[in-house]
Design a protein around this motif. Structure first.
Motif, short mmCIF file in Angstrom:
data_model
loop_
_atom_site.label_atom_id
_atom_site.label_comp_id
_atom_site.label_asym_id
_atom_site.label_seq_id
_atom_site.Cartn_x
_atom_site.Cartn_y
_atom_site.Cartn_z
N LYS A 140 63.28 47.97 25.73
CA LYS A 140 63.63 46.71 26.41
C LYS A 140 64.98 46.20 25.92
O LYS A 140 65.81 45.75 26.71
CB LYS A 140 62.55 45.66 26.17
N GLN A 141 65.19 46.28 24.62
CA GLN A 141 66.45 45.81 24.04
C GLN A 141 67.63 46.61 24.60
O GLN A 141 68.64 46.06 24.99
CB GLN A 141 66.39 45.93 22.51
N THR A 144 68.31 45.69 28.25
CA THR A 144 69.01 44.41 28.43
C THR A 144 70.48 44.54 28.03
O THR A 144 71.32 43.77 28.51
CB THR A 144 68.34 43.29 27.61
N GLN A 145 70.80 45.52 27.19
CA GLN A 145 72.19 45.78 26.80
C GLN A 145 72.89 46.69 27.81
O GLN A 145 74.05 47.02 27.64
CB GLN A 145 72.25 46.42 25.42
#
Length: 147
Positions: A140-141, A144-145
């Motif tokens: 997820k991280q 989002t990046q």
């Protein structure tokens, strides 16, 4: 390669069918409490056929106890453990709809046959769940990046 909307729909349909097969598998095990890994695999392959799913020749991994630790174990009629009380059960299945370019769905289930799950198995499962959640957080991280 990104999936089309049709492929996403096909994948979700295949997942629902595999979940239905899981329910049928648990019923089978209740009716056949001394099943072998091999007979359970045959039952699941029959379920694939009845639900219009296709897979490879080795379309599922069924392992009891020590065989649950072997990620590429395939039971044969001659090499197959019998289900007993206090057994850990691994069922890993993958299949797809009988439609052109439909993607595979792949599900892995762990069960325990017995009255009480041993503490060691409970601890290992909790560690597995924690690792899975950390993996999801990482993905997820990165998404989002934009990575």
């Amino acid at each position: 390669m990104a999936w089309t909307k049709l492929q996403i729909s096909q994948h979700l349909q295949a997942v629902k069918l595999l979940e239905k097969i899981q329910e049928n598998t648990l019923k089978f095990l209740k009716q056949n409490p001394c099943a072998t890994e091999f007979t359970l695999g045959k039952f699941i392959k029959l379920q694939f056929k009845q639900n219009n799913l296709i897979s490879e020749k080795q379309s599922c991994i069924i392992g009891f106890n020590a065989n649950t630790a072997n990620p590429h174990y395939f039971a044969t009629n001659k090499k197959s453990l019998k289900l007993k009380n206090n057994s850990l059960i691994l069922i890993d299945v993958w299949a797809r709809l009988k439609q052109p370019n439909s993607p595979f769905a792949d599900l892995t289930w762990m069960f325990f046959k017995g009255k009480k799950i041993p503490l060691e198995i409970q601890k290992n499962f909790a560690l597995l769940v924690k690792s899975r959640e950390k993996g999801f957080e990482f993905i997820k991280q990165k998404l989002t990046q934009g990575k």
